[in-house]
Design a protein around this motif. Sequence first.
Motif, PDB file in Angstrom:
ATOM      1  N   LYS A   1      -7.059  -7.656   2.026  1.00 23.81           N
ATOM      2  CA  LYS A   1      -6.078  -6.743   1.440  1.00 23.81           C
ATOM      3  C   LYS A   1      -5.522  -7.281   0.125  1.00 23.81           C
ATOM      4  N   SER A   2      -5.681  -8.566  -0.105  1.00 25.97           N
ATOM      5  CA  SER A   2      -5.257  -9.174  -1.362  1.00 25.97           C
ATOM      6  C   SER A   2      -6.454  -9.895  -1.965  1.00 25.97           C
ATOM      7  N   PRO A   3      -6.995  -9.382  -3.067  1.00 32.12           N
ATOM      8  CA  PRO A   3      -8.166 -10.046  -3.676  1.00 32.12           C
ATOM      9  C   PRO A   3      -7.917 -11.522  -3.999  1.00 32.12           C
ATOM     10  N   LYS A   4      -6.713 -11.856  -4.436  1.00 30.70           N
ATOM     11  CA  LYS A   4      -6.399 -13.244  -4.765  1.00 30.70           C
ATOM     12  C   LYS A   4      -6.399 -14.108  -3.505  1.00 30.70           C
ATOM     13  N   LEU A   5      -5.842 -13.557  -2.439  1.00 28.45           N
ATOM     14  CA  LEU A   5      -5.798 -14.278  -1.174  1.00 28.45           C
ATOM     15  C   LEU A   5      -7.204 -14.498  -0.636  1.00 28.45           C
ATOM     16  N   LEU A   6      -8.032 -13.467  -0.709  1.00 29.88           N
ATOM     17  CA  LEU A   6      -9.409 -13.569  -0.226  1.00 29.88           C
ATOM     18  C   LEU A   6     -10.189 -14.612  -1.013  1.00 29.88           C
ATOM     19  N   LYS A   7     -10.037 -14.603  -2.333  1.00 31.18           N
ATOM     20  CA  LYS A   7     -10.774 -15.558  -3.157  1.00 31.18           C
ATOM     21  C   LYS A   7     -10.392 -17.002  -2.812  1.00 31.18           C
TER      22      LYS A   7
ATOM     23  N   ARG B   1       0.559  -4.529   8.884  1.00 34.26           N
ATOM     24  CA  ARG B   1      -0.020  -3.571   9.833  1.00 34.26           C
ATOM     25  C   ARG B   1      -1.157  -4.236  10.627  1.00 34.26           C
ATOM     26  N   ILE B   2      -2.025  -4.942   9.922  1.00 30.79           N
ATOM     27  CA  ILE B   2      -3.155  -5.599  10.580  1.00 30.79           C
ATOM     28  C   ILE B   2      -2.675  -6.735  11.479  1.00 30.79           C
ATOM     29  N   VAL B   3      -1.695  -7.480  11.031  1.00 33.17           N
ATOM     30  CA  VAL B   3      -1.162  -8.588  11.830  1.00 33.17           C
ATOM     31  C   VAL B   3      -0.545  -8.065  13.128  1.00 33.17           C
ATOM     32  N   GLU B   4       0.111  -6.920  13.073  1.00 32.16           N
ATOM     33  CA  GLU B   4       0.668  -6.334  14.294  1.00 32.16           C
ATOM     34  C   GLU B   4      -0.449  -5.978  15.275  1.00 32.16           C
ATOM     35  N   GLU B   5      -1.561  -5.470  14.765  1.00 31.51           N
ATOM     36  CA  GLU B   5      -2.720  -5.202  15.622  1.00 31.51           C
ATOM     37  C   GLU B   5      -3.230  -6.499  16.248  1.00 31.51           C
ATOM     38  N   ILE B   6      -3.295  -7.562  15.449  1.00 28.33           N
ATOM     39  CA  ILE B   6      -3.772  -8.854  15.942  1.00 28.33           C
ATOM     40  C   ILE B   6      -2.868  -9.354  17.065  1.00 28.33           C
ATOM     41  N   HIS B   7      -1.554  -9.249  16.876  1.00 34.98           N
ATOM     42  CA  HIS B   7      -0.628  -9.706  17.908  1.00 34.98           C
ATOM     43  C   HIS B   7      -0.791  -8.891  19.193  1.00 34.98           C
ATOM     44  N   ARG B   8      -1.015  -7.579  19.063  1.00 35.76           N
ATOM     45  CA  ARG B   8      -1.265  -6.753  20.257  1.00 35.76           C
ATOM     46  C   ARG B   8      -2.554  -7.203  20.945  1.00 35.76           C
TER      47      ARG B   8
END
Length: 152
Positions: free
Chosen positions: A98-104, A60-67
Amino acid sequence: MRTSVRITAAIVVATASLMAAAPLAAAAPSQPFSQGPAAVSATGDETVELTAAEAAEIQRIVEEIHRDLAQDSSGHAEVSAFGAKGEVAKKIVAALKKSPKLLKGAILKAKEGKTAFDKWMGDQNILVRGAYWAAGGYAQSEVIDLLASMVS
């Protein structure tokens, strides 16, 4: 002009990659993106597996970024372009959150610098990776700066 062409090309490549993977995903047995609780290593070097819920929110966020990037490449003044790139950087960080593991893992690599972060990002989910590369140099630097200032 060159930047807008590069951004447009990156968006096209990311979209084509997602469209090419869609039939494969539809044919695959339904299972979450994560095969189990995979912890991020102390160095943050491994690919982070996403759950279905994390992937949906990131999508959802990536679609906003592309727009945002598509609007930015339509020829606005430079001042507004930098403001838009800063907003894109914040949205990329929001996607990582959105992903704690990804953020870390992202924070650990951002603190090591751009080269380490870019190498780490190259191994991550296509959604996040596509948005990061499409954003371009200024937004990428902003993402790394934002992440490096966070506490892991």
